[in-house]
Design an enzyme around this catalytic site. Structure first.
Site, short mmCIF file in Angstrom:
data_model
loop_
_atom_site.label_atom_id
_atom_site.label_comp_id
_atom_site.label_asym_id
_atom_site.label_seq_id
_atom_site.Cartn_x
_atom_site.Cartn_y
_atom_site.Cartn_z
N TYR A 1 -1.51 -0.48 10.68
CA TYR A 1 -1.77 -1.11 9.37
C TYR A 1 -0.57 -0.91 8.44
O TYR A 1 -0.04 -1.85 7.85
CB TYR A 1 -3.05 -0.52 8.77
CG TYR A 1 -3.23 -0.78 7.30
CD1 TYR A 1 -3.52 -2.06 6.84
CD2 TYR A 1 -3.09 0.25 6.36
CE1 TYR A 1 -3.67 -2.30 5.48
CE2 TYR A 1 -3.25 0.02 5.01
CZ TYR A 1 -3.53 -1.26 4.57
OH TYR A 1 -3.67 -1.49 3.23
N LYS B 1 2.36 -3.54 6.68
CA LYS B 1 2.68 -3.63 5.24
C LYS B 1 4.19 -3.47 5.04
O LYS B 1 4.81 -4.19 4.24
CB LYS B 1 1.92 -2.55 4.46
CG LYS B 1 0.43 -2.78 4.36
CD LYS B 1 0.09 -3.94 3.43
CE LYS B 1 -1.37 -4.29 3.43
NZ LYS B 1 -1.71 -5.51 2.73
N SER C 1 0.83 -1.21 0.00
CA SER C 1 0.00 0.00 0.00
C SER C 1 0.86 1.25 0.00
O SER C 1 1.93 1.28 0.61
CB SER C 1 -0.88 -0.01 1.25
OG SER C 1 -1.49 1.25 1.42
#
Ligand code: UD1
Length: 352
Positions: free
Chosen positions: A159, A163, A135
């Site tokens: 989050y 990643k 992302s």
């Protein structure tokens, strides 16, 4: 590649990618826990393919990527069938920035431990090709310039941290066996829109904070108005600018990445998947209103904490490496997104 394992294949980006792979005649095995998706997306994929002559075989396995036994069973079964899994597209994971702030352990467990499990099974069965769903959230840039893969990485939430951790893990893996691993991390910008038939689309999580699902909710009357978060950003009209990419262009980016890995030497590569074009919140609202002939009332509210004014991809590396171009524009995204919402007001639970 002849048979690909798709983790999280019932989800938004996964389902579109599955359809395109099957249309190309590639066999796929989907593993999905359905915690944030519906098996109806898989049924819809089969329906969309019913008139296709040449198509790959689709298998669905209900399961969690943290379940090592389940993953090994899947790899083992396909291995014994004489047509082993020779590539993985790894979508499965939790993906809400806001939720990750209150549930960091779940995010690290599902995203990082889940990935370790997937890789363990791959190693065990000699499969060393993987495309990972990363992302653009991991960039720490706040300047008004397009983001390159080499720019500063500085995620600001759990989050994004997961990643980045997975990208590092995959890089370590490549360094441990440079003759064999082929790894592509695809850093998505802002995927929106839906399949042109209106049959596949995003069935957002409860309390989804992203703008496009909210625009759709205002258009359908579920919400009275949209809140535009900030009108004093240093951008052309004071609202946040993002690089929205049509989910079908993104899905095609995965097919191109798989082809690229197949044709090229072992490597670890990270690629921005965006259009390279910036759209402000007001641009998005205006376009949506115009192409769909629906009013989107909005009010201005203060900035959301953690937001950035401008986030647009420099996609030149992806364009030069992959046989890929994101040719769908913001109008297409608004038309297709609304078609999906109109046909499926309750997502995949809608009666059809
Ligand atoms: C958000 C996430 C990002 C994630 C991406 C997935 C945050 C801080 N970032 O990014 O990590 O990768 O979603 O697509 O949550 N906006 C409004 N009104 C709203 C919602 C959003 O005006 O109700 C604005 C935002 O201020 C922003 C733009 O719309 O300028 C896009 O917001 P959003 O869809 O949430 O995406 P990102 O902020 O890019």
């Amino acid at each position: 590649m002849k048979k690909i394992l798709i983790t999280g294949g019932a989800g938004y980006i996964g389902s579109h990618t599955c359809l395109l792979l099957l249309e190309k005649g590639i066999d796929i095995v989907v593993i999905d826990s359905l915690v944030n998706s519906s098996q109806n997306s898989i049924k819809r994929i089969s329906n969309l393919l019913s008139n296709h002559k040449k198509k790959g075989k689709l298998k669905f396995e209900l399961g969690d990527i943290r379940d090592n036994k389940k993953l090994n069973q899947i790899f083992n079964f396909e291995y014994n069938s004489g047509k082993p899994i020779d590539g993985v597209i790894h979508f499965a994971g939790l993906k809400s920035v806001v939720e990750s702030l209150s549930l960091p352990l779940s995010y690290w467990d599902v995203n990082v431990n889940g990935t370790i499990n997937v890789i363990r099974s791959m190693q065990q069965f000699g499969c060393k090709n993987i495309v990972f769903s990363s992302s653009a959230t991991l960039y720490g840039i706040v300047e008004s310039k397009k983001i390159k893969e080499t720019d500063l990485i500085n995620p600001t939430n759990p989050y994004g941290n997961t990643k980045y951790a997975i990208e590092k893990l995959l890089n370590d893996l490549y360094n441990s066996d440079k003759k064999n691993w082929k790894i592509a991390c695809l850093r998505y910008f802002n995927p929106i829109g839906a399949h042109t038939t209106g049959e596949l689309g995003e069935a957002p999580q409860l309390n989804c904070n992203n703008i496009f699902p909210k625009v759709l909710n205002v258009a359908s009357g579920e919400m009275n108005h949209l809140e535009v978060l900030g009108k004093d950003w240093p951008t052309k009209d004071g609202t946040g600018v993002r690089d929205y990419i049509h989910v079908l262009d993104l899905a095609e980016g995965h097919i191109a990445a798989i082809d690229y890995l197949q044709k090229n030497k072992p490597q670890f590569i990270c690629l921005n998947l965006g259009t390279g074009k910036g759209t402000s919140v007001l641009d998005l609202i205006e376009t949506f209103k115009k192409v769909n002939n629906i009013d989107i009332p909005f009010i201005f509210k203060s900035r959301r904490s953690g937001d950035v004014p401008y986030m647009v991809a420099d996609n030149s590396l992806a364009l030069s490496k992959l046989d890929w171009y994101p040719f769908r524009n913001i109008k297409d995204m608004c038309i297709d997104g609304w078609k999906w919402k109109k046909n499926n007001p309750n997502g995949y639970e809608s009666i059809y």
